[in-house]
Every structure is written in structure tokens, then in C-alpha cells.
Design an enzyme around this catalytic site. Structure first.
Site, PDB file in Angstrom:
ATOM      1  N   GLU A  79      36.100 -38.688  -3.663  1.00  0.00           N
ATOM      2  CA  GLU A  79      35.400 -39.379  -4.090  1.00  0.00           C
ATOM      3  C   GLU A  79      35.146 -40.293  -5.465  1.00  0.00           C
ATOM      4  O   GLU A  79      34.942 -38.829  -6.270  1.00  0.00           O
ATOM      5  CB  GLU A  79      33.536 -39.114  -3.647  1.00  0.00           C
ATOM      6  CG  GLU A  79      32.618 -40.913  -3.840  1.00  0.00           C
ATOM      7  CD  GLU A  79      30.916 -40.300  -3.372  1.00  0.00           C
ATOM      8  OE1 GLU A  79      30.690 -41.539  -3.139  1.00  0.00           O
ATOM      9  OE2 GLU A  79      31.563 -39.503  -2.719  1.00  0.00           O
ATOM     10  N   GLU A  85      22.218 -46.696  -6.070  1.00  0.00           N
ATOM     11  CA  GLU A  85      21.600 -45.653  -5.582  1.00  0.00           C
ATOM     12  C   GLU A  85      20.258 -45.633  -5.219  1.00  0.00           C
ATOM     13  O   GLU A  85      19.490 -44.841  -6.966  1.00  0.00           O
ATOM     14  CB  GLU A  85      22.450 -44.359  -5.272  1.00  0.00           C
ATOM     15  CG  GLU A  85      24.565 -44.265  -4.791  1.00  0.00           C
ATOM     16  CD  GLU A  85      24.887 -42.735  -4.434  1.00  0.00           C
ATOM     17  OE1 GLU A  85      25.568 -42.554  -4.035  1.00  0.00           O
ATOM     18  OE2 GLU A  85      24.593 -42.076  -5.619  1.00  0.00           O
TER      19      GLU A  85
END
Length: 230
Positions: A118, A212
Site C-alpha cells: 500500500e 480517512e
């Protein structure tokens, strides 16, 4: 405007992109929800917005994001550019308040395979911290590289694991926000494959950007967003 109701996994798509609500940590919150909408579409660019409010619990509650649909599952060595523009504002309130705005990209050793790496590029950050294998005596994550000049900004790089993927996170060295990004994300991959452990034979499986949200209240308004992989 294409609105998405605040279902945990709802989405809406265009020819180029998919907007996901992705309230993957919703069950960990005491209360709250996220919702989103596509507000404009012109060529390779879309406008979109998300509203979120979360209270209590641990960890990220939602990652409302835009995903690129085209030219994925290419090996990094075969990608010449990942041109992107992202202009946004984020209004927030609440205490405690924890949220970041970031690109989030994933790679695998096989085409369309299980994600292994990631790569995050943080453009804005309030109270959040990157994943790291090492921490200072004060409990702060420590970077594996500092002062990297990429796409007009200087970045520090952090490296750690989320339990499923190895995670590289780029954060601005001075902590500043990048609310108008325009550049080639492939520069970050070129650095990682030449100077870190990411293999250029990995396949790019996901290219997305979003917010987020962990706790507090916010509205992210993206007036322009595009990711074009070539």
C-alpha cells in the site's frame, strides 16, 4: 449531482471513476456516518464531495474515495506516468478531531491479485499518524527517509505494516497541506522501486484518493480530481 445514500459499502460510477463511501470501520464508532456525491464530470476530471461525522471508538471509520477504473493491473515497470490533479478544501470541527486526505494505491505480485503493498501520499493531516515499524522514545513514528523532493514538495517517508500489507506513507516534511496537487504520482513509485524495497515487477491494482476519517465532523469538497494512468 449523483448522491450516494450512507450505506456502508455504497458506490456510484462514471466511465472513468467509482466513488465509494467505504465505511469500513463504521461498527467501531459509537455513532456517526459518511455520505458522498459526484458533483461534476468533464473528460478525465470529476468533482465530488463527502460529509462525515464520527464519535467514539478506535481506528479509521470511513475512507470515502474516488477510484480510477482504467489502465489498472499494469506492472510498475510498464507504467510511464500516473498524471493526477486534485484541488480540495476540507472544513472540520470537533474535539477530538482525527482525519487525513490521501492518495491510496495498492500493488500485487500478480495482475488483479491480492494486495501486498500500500502506497499512501498524504496531502492533509489533522491528528493522524502514519504506520511505522519504528517509533521514537516519545512514541512518534520515525521515517525511513527524509527530505525527498518529489513533484514540487518535500516529503518524509514512513514504512510499516497494517497486518495485511506493507505500507509506504509519504507525508510533507514541514507538515503543510497540499490542497492543490498537480503532478505525476509515478515519481513516487520510481523512487520506491529504485531506493526502497518495492519491486518494479509489482502490478498496480488500485489507484484512488479520499479522506480517512476517524473522529470529529468534516466536509471534503473536491472541485477537481483526476488520475490518468499511461
Amino acid at each position: 449531482m449523483l448522491n450516494i445514500p450512507p450505506g456502508q459499502w455504497d458506490s456510484v460510477e462514471t466511465d472513468e471513476y467509482i466513488l465509494y463511501i467505504n465505511q469500513w470501520g463504521k461498527d467501531n464508532a459509537d455513532s456517526g456516518e459518511a455520505c458522498g456525491a459526484l458533483t461534476s464530470e468533464s473528460g478525465d476530471s470529476v468533482g465530488w464531495t463527502t460529509n462525515w461525522t464520527w464519535s467514539g471508538g478506535e481506528g479509521v471509520k470511513s475512507y470515502t474515495n474516488i477510484n480510477a477504473k482504467n489502465n489498472l493491473n499494469l506492472q510498475l515497470s510498464a507504467i510511464s506516468s500516473i498524471k493526477s490533479s486534485w484541488s480540495f478544501t476540507q472544513e472540520t470541527s470537533g474535539s477530538p478531531l482525527t482525519v487525513n486526505v490521501a492518495y491510496d494505491l495498492f500493488t500485487s505480485s500478480t495482475s488483479a491479485g491480492t494486495n501486498e503493498y500500500e502506497i499512501m501520499i498524504w496531502l492533509d493531516n489533522i491528528g493522524a499518524g502514519p504506520i511505522s515499524y519504528t517509533y521514537s522514545a516519545e512514541g512518534n513514528p520515525t521515517p525511513v527517509a527524509e527530505g525527498l523532493d518529489l513533484e514540487g514538495k518535500t516529503w518524509d517517508l514512513y514504512f510499516g505494516s497494517n497486518g495485511a500489507n506493507e505500507v509506504y506513507s509519504f507525508l510533507t516534511s514541514d507538515g503543510s497541506s497540499v490542497t492543490n496537487f498537480s503532478g505525476d504520482i509515478n515519481s513516487f513509485f520510481t523512487y520506491l522501486t529504485s531506493e526502497q524495497t518495492l519491486d518494479a515487477a509489482q502490478y498496480l491494482t488500485t489507484a484512488q484518493g479520499g479522506t480517512e476519517a476517524t473522529e470529529g465532523t468534516g466536509t471534503l469538497t473536491s472541485s477537481e480530481f483526476s488520475i490518468v494512468i499511461a
